[in-house]
Design a protein around this motif. Structure first.
Motif, PDB file in Angstrom:
ATOM      1  N   GLU A   1       3.711  -4.092  -4.008  1.00  0.00           N
ATOM      2  CA  GLU A   1       3.489  -3.195  -5.140  1.00  0.00           C
ATOM      3  C   GLU A   1       4.389  -1.965  -5.089  1.00  0.00           C
ATOM      4  N   ILE A   2       4.652  -1.429  -3.896  1.00  0.00           N
ATOM      5  CA  ILE A   2       5.455  -0.220  -3.802  1.00  0.00           C
ATOM      6  C   ILE A   2       6.947  -0.511  -3.632  1.00  0.00           C
ATOM      7  N   MET A   3       7.320  -1.782  -3.648  1.00  0.00           N
ATOM      8  CA  MET A   3       8.725  -2.134  -3.447  1.00  0.00           C
ATOM      9  C   MET A   3       9.661  -1.483  -4.464  1.00  0.00           C
ATOM     10  N   PRO A   4       9.310  -1.414  -5.758  1.00  0.00           N
ATOM     11  CA  PRO A   4      10.247  -0.750  -6.692  1.00  0.00           C
ATOM     12  C   PRO A   4      10.534   0.703  -6.329  1.00  0.00           C
ATOM     13  N   VAL A   5       9.583   1.389  -5.739  1.00  0.00           N
ATOM     14  CA  VAL A   5       9.792   2.781  -5.344  1.00  0.00           C
ATOM     15  C   VAL A   5      10.873   2.869  -4.272  1.00  0.00           C
ATOM     16  N   MET A   6      10.997   1.841  -3.461  1.00  0.00           N
ATOM     17  CA  MET A   6      11.987   1.850  -2.388  1.00  0.00           C
ATOM     18  C   MET A   6      13.419   1.757  -2.923  1.00  0.00           C
ATOM     19  N   PHE A   7      13.594   1.333  -4.179  1.00  0.00           N
ATOM     20  CA  PHE A   7      14.928   1.222  -4.754  1.00  0.00           C
ATOM     21  C   PHE A   7      15.416   2.525  -5.380  1.00  0.00           C
ATOM     22  N   ILE A   8      14.546   3.514  -5.520  1.00  0.00           N
ATOM     23  CA  ILE A   8      14.938   4.778  -6.144  1.00  0.00           C
ATOM     24  C   ILE A   8      16.047   5.480  -5.363  1.00  0.00           C
TER      25      ILE A   8
ATOM     26  N   LYS B   1      -8.275  -1.523   8.909  1.00  0.00           N
ATOM     27  CA  LYS B   1      -7.844  -2.876   8.576  1.00  0.00           C
ATOM     28  C   LYS B   1      -6.378  -2.878   8.134  1.00  0.00           C
ATOM     29  N   TYR B   2      -6.010  -1.902   7.297  1.00  0.00           N
ATOM     30  CA  TYR B   2      -4.634  -1.843   6.809  1.00  0.00           C
ATOM     31  C   TYR B   2      -3.661  -1.522   7.935  1.00  0.00           C
ATOM     32  N   LEU B   3      -4.067  -0.659   8.822  1.00  0.00           N
ATOM     33  CA  LEU B   3      -3.207  -0.323   9.952  1.00  0.00           C
ATOM     34  C   LEU B   3      -2.980  -1.542  10.845  1.00  0.00           C
ATOM     35  N   LYS B   4      -4.037  -2.295  11.085  1.00  0.00           N
ATOM     36  CA  LYS B   4      -3.911  -3.500  11.910  1.00  0.00           C
ATOM     37  C   LYS B   4      -2.988  -4.528  11.231  1.00  0.00           C
TER      38      LYS B   4
ATOM     39  N   GLN C   1      -5.243 -12.102   7.408  1.00  0.00           N
ATOM     40  CA  GLN C   1      -4.889 -11.100   8.408  1.00  0.00           C
ATOM     41  C   GLN C   1      -3.785 -10.158   7.935  1.00  0.00           C
ATOM     42  N   VAL C   2      -3.063 -10.518   6.866  1.00  0.00           N
ATOM     43  CA  VAL C   2      -1.977  -9.673   6.362  1.00  0.00           C
ATOM     44  C   VAL C   2      -1.966  -9.540   4.845  1.00  0.00           C
ATOM     45  N   LYS C   3      -2.915 -10.117   4.160  1.00  0.00           N
ATOM     46  CA  LYS C   3      -2.863 -10.218   2.700  1.00  0.00           C
ATOM     47  C   LYS C   3      -2.887  -8.867   1.995  1.00  0.00           C
ATOM     48  N   GLU C   4      -3.823  -8.000   2.321  1.00  0.00           N
ATOM     49  CA  GLU C   4      -3.959  -6.738   1.596  1.00  0.00           C
ATOM     50  C   GLU C   4      -2.747  -5.830   1.797  1.00  0.00           C
ATOM     51  N   THR C   5      -2.296  -5.711   3.021  1.00  0.00           N
ATOM     52  CA  THR C   5      -1.142  -4.852   3.292  1.00  0.00           C
ATOM     53  C   THR C   5       0.124  -5.437   2.677  1.00  0.00           C
ATOM     54  N   SER C   6       0.270  -6.755   2.701  1.00  0.00           N
ATOM     55  CA  SER C   6       1.431  -7.388   2.069  1.00  0.00           C
ATOM     56  C   SER C   6       1.446  -7.128   0.573  1.00  0.00           C
ATOM     57  N   ALA C   7       0.282  -7.218  -0.056  1.00  0.00           N
ATOM     58  CA  ALA C   7       0.195  -6.947  -1.492  1.00  0.00           C
ATOM     59  C   ALA C   7       0.574  -5.491  -1.783  1.00  0.00           C
ATOM     60  N   PHE C   8       0.112  -4.581  -0.940  1.00  0.00           N
ATOM     61  CA  PHE C   8       0.459  -3.166  -1.112  1.00  0.00           C
ATOM     62  C   PHE C   8       1.959  -2.948  -0.971  1.00  0.00           C
ATOM     63  N   LEU C   9       2.572  -3.555   0.030  1.00  0.00           N
ATOM     64  CA  LEU C   9       4.011  -3.386   0.241  1.00  0.00           C
ATOM     65  C   LEU C   9       4.821  -3.953  -0.921  1.00  0.00           C
TER      66      LEU C   9
END
Length: 109
Positions: free
Chosen positions: A61-68, A2-5, A51-59
């Motif tokens: 959540e990990i957004m601060p890690v992308m600023f490191i 589901k997450y991959l889709k 159709q995109v809610k769970e993966t969007s929430a995950f992305l």
């Protein structure tokens, strides 16, 4: 699966934004095109939120890690930034004062 889709759907809109950025000679980033297309698809019902809610929430959540890496790059470039630290500080202080004064003004109405 589901997450991959869901991730592939988000990537498809990002790719569509990249294609449009290459085709149109406007100074708009490709990510903005992709986000506008995704917003239009969500508002018209072509794409459902589930159709995109769970993966969007995950992305999100990990957004601060992308600023490191960017922060590490700034630390590595301290020698270049040191001469302009005072003007940058004044600029940020001015921005904060504008935001605070605008907020106070809007609360008085």
């Amino acid at each position: 699966m589901k997450y991959l889709k869901q991730f592939m759907v988000i990537l498809a809109f990002s790719f569509l934004g990249e294609v449009l950025h290459q085709v149109l000679p406007l100074p708009i980033p490709a990510s903005v095109y992709g986000l506008v297309f995704m917003l239009a698809a969500l508002m018209t019902g072509v794409l459902k939120l589930h159709q995109v809610k769970e993966t969007s929430a995950f992305l999100i959540e990990i957004m601060p890690v992308m600023f490191i890496p960017a922060a590490a790059g700034l630390i590595d470039s301290w020698g270049i930034l040191q001469p302009v630290i005072i003007p940058l500080g004044i600029t940020f202080a001015g921005i904060i004062m504008i935001i605070v004064s605008a907020a106070m003004q809007s609360m008085s109405f």
